[in-house]
Design a protein around this motif. Sequence first.
Motif, short mmCIF file in Angstrom:
data_model
loop_
_atom_site.label_atom_id
_atom_site.label_comp_id
_atom_site.label_asym_id
_atom_site.label_seq_id
_atom_site.Cartn_x
_atom_site.Cartn_y
_atom_site.Cartn_z
N TYR A 132 32.34 -26.18 24.57
CA TYR A 132 30.91 -26.45 24.40
C TYR A 132 30.59 -27.92 24.19
O TYR A 132 29.59 -28.28 23.56
CB TYR A 132 30.34 -25.62 23.25
N THR A 133 31.42 -28.82 24.70
CA THR A 133 31.19 -30.25 24.48
C THR A 133 29.94 -30.78 25.20
O THR A 133 29.44 -31.85 24.86
CB THR A 133 32.41 -31.07 24.92
N ASP A 134 29.43 -30.01 26.17
CA ASP A 134 28.22 -30.44 26.89
C ASP A 134 26.95 -29.78 26.37
O ASP A 134 25.86 -30.05 26.89
CB ASP A 134 28.36 -30.12 28.39
N ILE A 135 27.09 -28.93 25.36
CA ILE A 135 25.93 -28.19 24.89
C ILE A 135 24.92 -29.15 24.26
O ILE A 135 25.29 -30.15 23.62
CB ILE A 135 26.36 -27.10 23.88
N GLU A 136 23.65 -28.86 24.46
CA GLU A 136 22.57 -29.69 23.92
C GLU A 136 21.79 -28.89 22.88
O GLU A 136 21.41 -27.74 23.13
CB GLU A 136 21.63 -30.15 25.03
N ALA A 137 21.56 -29.49 21.72
CA ALA A 137 20.83 -28.79 20.66
C ALA A 137 20.31 -29.78 19.63
O ALA A 137 20.92 -30.83 19.38
CB ALA A 137 21.74 -27.76 19.97
N ASP A 138 19.17 -29.45 19.05
CA ASP A 138 18.61 -30.18 17.91
C ASP A 138 18.61 -29.23 16.72
O ASP A 138 17.87 -28.24 16.71
CB ASP A 138 17.19 -30.65 18.21
N LEU A 139 19.44 -29.51 15.74
CA LEU A 139 19.63 -28.60 14.61
C LEU A 139 18.95 -29.13 13.35
O LEU A 139 19.01 -30.34 13.06
CB LEU A 139 21.13 -28.41 14.32
N LYS A 140 18.35 -28.22 12.59
CA LYS A 140 17.86 -28.54 11.25
C LYS A 140 18.78 -27.87 10.24
O LYS A 140 19.07 -26.68 10.33
CB LYS A 140 16.43 -28.06 11.03
N PHE A 141 19.21 -28.62 9.24
CA PHE A 141 20.18 -28.16 8.25
C PHE A 141 19.55 -28.29 6.87
O PHE A 141 19.28 -29.40 6.41
CB PHE A 141 21.44 -29.03 8.35
N LEU A 142 19.30 -27.18 6.19
CA LEU A 142 18.75 -27.19 4.84
C LEU A 142 19.89 -27.29 3.84
O LEU A 142 20.85 -26.52 3.89
CB LEU A 142 17.93 -25.93 4.56
N THR A 143 19.82 -28.23 2.91
CA THR A 143 20.91 -28.45 1.97
C THR A 143 20.40 -28.71 0.55
O THR A 143 19.30 -29.23 0.36
CB THR A 143 21.79 -29.63 2.41
N HIS A 144 21.24 -28.36 -0.41
CA HIS A 144 20.96 -28.66 -1.82
C HIS A 144 21.49 -30.04 -2.20
O HIS A 144 21.17 -30.56 -3.27
CB HIS A 144 21.62 -27.62 -2.71
N LYS A 145 22.30 -30.65 -1.33
CA LYS A 145 22.95 -31.93 -1.63
C LYS A 145 22.00 -33.08 -1.29
O LYS A 145 22.23 -33.84 -0.34
CB LYS A 145 24.25 -32.05 -0.86
N THR A 146 20.96 -33.22 -2.07
CA THR A 146 19.93 -34.22 -1.78
C THR A 146 20.45 -35.65 -1.92
O THR A 146 19.88 -36.56 -1.31
CB THR A 146 18.74 -34.03 -2.73
N ASP A 147 21.50 -35.86 -2.70
CA ASP A 147 21.96 -37.21 -3.00
C ASP A 147 22.78 -37.84 -1.89
O ASP A 147 23.03 -39.05 -1.91
CB ASP A 147 22.78 -37.21 -4.30
N VAL A 148 23.22 -37.05 -0.90
CA VAL A 148 24.10 -37.62 0.13
C VAL A 148 23.55 -37.44 1.55
O VAL A 148 24.26 -37.67 2.53
CB VAL A 148 25.52 -37.02 0.05
N VAL A 149 22.29 -37.02 1.66
CA VAL A 149 21.69 -36.80 2.97
C VAL A 149 21.73 -38.07 3.82
O VAL A 149 22.04 -38.02 5.03
CB VAL A 149 20.25 -36.27 2.84
N ASP A 150 21.42 -39.20 3.22
CA ASP A 150 21.31 -40.45 3.97
C ASP A 150 22.60 -41.28 3.93
O ASP A 150 22.63 -42.39 4.48
CB ASP A 150 20.16 -41.29 3.42
N THR A 151 23.65 -40.74 3.31
CA THR A 151 24.91 -41.50 3.22
C THR A 151 26.05 -40.69 3.82
O THR A 151 26.37 -40.83 5.00
CB THR A 151 25.20 -41.86 1.75
N THR A 152 26.65 -39.83 3.02
CA THR A 152 27.81 -39.05 3.48
C THR A 152 27.48 -38.20 4.69
O THR A 152 28.23 -38.19 5.68
CB THR A 152 28.32 -38.16 2.34
N PHE A 153 26.37 -37.47 4.64
CA PHE A 153 26.03 -36.58 5.75
C PHE A 153 25.69 -37.36 7.02
O PHE A 153 25.96 -36.91 8.13
CB PHE A 153 24.88 -35.66 5.36
#
Length: 458
Positions: A51-72
Amino acid sequence: MKNNVMRRMLSVSLAAAMVVSLSACGPKETEQAEKQEMDVTLDQIKLGEDYTDIEADLKFLTHKTDVVDTTFKGYIEEFQKLYPNINIEYEGITDYANDITTRLTTGDWGDICMVPTNVDKDELGNYFTKLGDKGALAENYEENMLNNFAYQDAVYGVPSMANVQGVIYNKAVFEEAGITELPKTPDEFLDALEAIKEKTDAIPLYTNFAAGWTMTAWDAYIDGGATGDPDFANTGLTKGKDPFADRGDGTGPYAVYNTLYEAVKRGLTEDDPTTTDWEGSKGRLNNGEIGCMALGSWSVIQIQQAGSNADDIGYMTFPITVDGKQYAAAGPDYNYGINCNSSRDNQIAAMCYIKWLVEESGFAQGEGGLSIVKGDEYPEALQALEGIELVVNNPAASGEENLFNDINNDSELGINVSGAVPTQIVEEAVSGSKTMEELSAEWNEKWTAAQESNGVEF
């Protein structure tokens, strides 16, 4: 002063009581998108090949608010080297346990989330994609970590990591207090807290009461770790008679909860529980202003990174000894789940990302947890627990998969969901209006009534 504290504590209790079962809400069929049937499972996917050619836009809901803009953000960049056409948008949710329950009922919440603990097992397929059969997934993952969101051998949630349930502490504070051996019983633990209070300036035990969700850590100690029995959650708690009664030997749920009660009653915690600050507590434990906190092993890395004293942070099993042996409860952290109403391509793309997170990202080790992938090593932060037997709860018997949730909901004790029991303990220990014996009798009465209404016979 005490009256002011109690008024503030009441507002926290009411907030905890508002946590409800997802099954009680039920799916709103008129608002849900059409469910997509899937013939692809997690174990079938070869990362970087399929599936390396598959196209998708995913939304991921997480409790880890502190790393959304860094680790994730870093994870997405690495993942896209294999799957360049899969885009992932994380949405961090502060009050995750409450908000996700509401949002799941609409069906249109995104593509991946951390599965809430209050979904009944026979309802899993109404919300989430089947990720595979337990037997097939167990060839690569630890089978006893796949039980929480499995129903009739179908797995709907895969753990992001596994946690050990224990106590995080500051080694320097313990040393200053003259504590040369880690406590192994509730009495020894309370003696250690007394020594910290007398010989240091640190708060011996910080409850993090005001955060609410942190109180559920005490619920996580009461089964395998407090009994050494992987079947206790089913036979001793769900179907046992008076499970909250004092066993008289310093083990079981009573011993766990009484440790908290006595710590608060004796003034071995913060002066005003309603003013505790979760984010601030990390740095305070790191710099020695706090002696210890009751939290899962996931907290170790966060506390170590909260200041300049990472080497002072240690982790120990909860101080209970059963027949001369210590145990530590272990089990899955939040599980990844995929929206069964997402498009087929989005579900497959989500499987690829989940598989990469579990197997390649290093998330578990980076968080101080245990990887569920067979053969992976303990993280350095938990190597001190080697030699202590980890107890993972066995799954409920066939036909009884929802029994604990039903009893837990009907009793309104909210074990591992709302933190209602530990919250009440702190309140009553502060006010002095009820003894632990009175509290345990009250819980047993509610639990017994719920057991009887759900067909449990003694």
